[in-house]
Design a protein around this motif. Structure first.
Motif, PDB file in Angstrom:
ATOM      1  N   ARG A 182       0.811  -1.217   0.000  1.00  0.00           N
ATOM      2  CA  ARG A 182       0.000   0.000   0.000  1.00  0.00           C
ATOM      3  C   ARG A 182       0.845   1.268   0.000  1.00  0.00           C
ATOM      4  N   GLY A 183       2.164   1.122  -0.001  1.00  0.00           N
ATOM      5  CA  GLY A 183       3.045   2.282  -0.003  1.00  0.00           C
ATOM      6  C   GLY A 183       2.897   3.136   1.237  1.00  0.00           C
ATOM      7  N   MET A 184       2.715   2.498   2.372  1.00  0.00           N
ATOM      8  CA  MET A 184       2.459   3.190   3.639  1.00  0.00           C
ATOM      9  C   MET A 184       3.552   2.844   4.642  1.00  0.00           C
ATOM     10  N   THR A 185       3.883   3.793   5.507  1.00  0.00           N
ATOM     11  CA  THR A 185       4.867   3.532   6.554  1.00  0.00           C
ATOM     12  C   THR A 185       4.155   3.086   7.829  1.00  0.00           C
ATOM     13  N   LEU A 186       4.918   2.488   8.721  1.00  0.00           N
ATOM     14  CA  LEU A 186       4.378   2.074  10.016  1.00  0.00           C
ATOM     15  C   LEU A 186       3.884   3.291  10.798  1.00  0.00           C
ATOM     16  N   THR A 187       4.610   4.394  10.707  1.00  0.00           N
ATOM     17  CA  THR A 187       4.228   5.633  11.401  1.00  0.00           C
ATOM     18  C   THR A 187       2.900   6.162  10.866  1.00  0.00           C
ATOM     19  N   GLU A 188       2.735   6.122   9.545  1.00  0.00           N
ATOM     20  CA  GLU A 188       1.482   6.566   8.933  1.00  0.00           C
ATOM     21  C   GLU A 188       0.325   5.668   9.362  1.00  0.00           C
ATOM     22  N   LEU A 189       0.551   4.354   9.353  1.00  0.00           N
ATOM     23  CA  LEU A 189      -0.491   3.420   9.784  1.00  0.00           C
ATOM     24  C   LEU A 189      -0.869   3.671  11.237  1.00  0.00           C
ATOM     25  N   ALA A 190       0.126   3.864  12.087  1.00  0.00           N
ATOM     26  CA  ALA A 190      -0.143   4.116  13.509  1.00  0.00           C
ATOM     27  C   ALA A 190      -1.028   5.338  13.682  1.00  0.00           C
ATOM     28  N   ALA A 191      -0.728   6.410  12.955  1.00  0.00           N
ATOM     29  CA  ALA A 191      -1.528   7.631  13.059  1.00  0.00           C
ATOM     30  C   ALA A 191      -2.958   7.397  12.583  1.00  0.00           C
ATOM     31  N   ARG A 192      -3.119   6.663  11.489  1.00  0.00           N
ATOM     32  CA  ARG A 192      -4.457   6.406  10.953  1.00  0.00           C
ATOM     33  C   ARG A 192      -5.277   5.483  11.858  1.00  0.00           C
ATOM     34  N   VAL A 193      -4.598   4.514  12.488  1.00  0.00           N
ATOM     35  CA  VAL A 193      -5.288   3.537  13.326  1.00  0.00           C
ATOM     36  C   VAL A 193      -5.539   4.084  14.731  1.00  0.00           C
ATOM     37  N   GLY A 194      -4.670   5.009  15.176  1.00  0.00           N
ATOM     38  CA  GLY A 194      -4.834   5.581  16.507  1.00  0.00           C
ATOM     39  C   GLY A 194      -4.102   4.815  17.590  1.00  0.00           C
ATOM     40  N   VAL A 195      -2.995   4.173  17.226  1.00  0.00           N
ATOM     41  CA  VAL A 195      -2.130   3.503  18.205  1.00  0.00           C
ATOM     42  C   VAL A 195      -0.712   4.023  18.002  1.00  0.00           C
TER      43      VAL A 195
END
Length: 78
Positions: free
Chosen positions: A22-35
């Motif tokens: 998905r071309g996403m970073t772990l930091t970006e995922l964390a922000a989107r998920v809220g963890v």
């Protein structure tokens, strides 16, 4: 086999693969998920003892996947 506090388990999360697809970073995922990134890193590296269903739900919503796309059962951890 991965261990958590000395207890072996054979469940792995495919976060690296899904993030890459998905071309996403772990930091970006964390922000989107809220963890926190730290908590996602613990999940990603197999050191978590558990995953909350609410977190799993948000991961699936954000990554556009099913739980089975995220979780792998590898009894021999290969």
């Amino acid at each position: 086999m991965a261990e958590t506090n000395g207890e072996p388990h054979a469940i792995q999360l495919r976060l690296d693969e899904l993030l890459s697809e998905r071309g996403m970073t772990l930091t970006e995922l964390a922000a989107r998920v809220g963890v926190t990134s730290v908590n996602l890193s613990i999940l990603k590296n197999g050191r978590a003892k558990a995953v909350r269903f609410s977190t799993l739900t948000r991961l699936c919503e954000t990554l556009g996947c099913q739980p089975g796309d995220l979780l792998l059962y590898r009894p021999d951890n290969k």
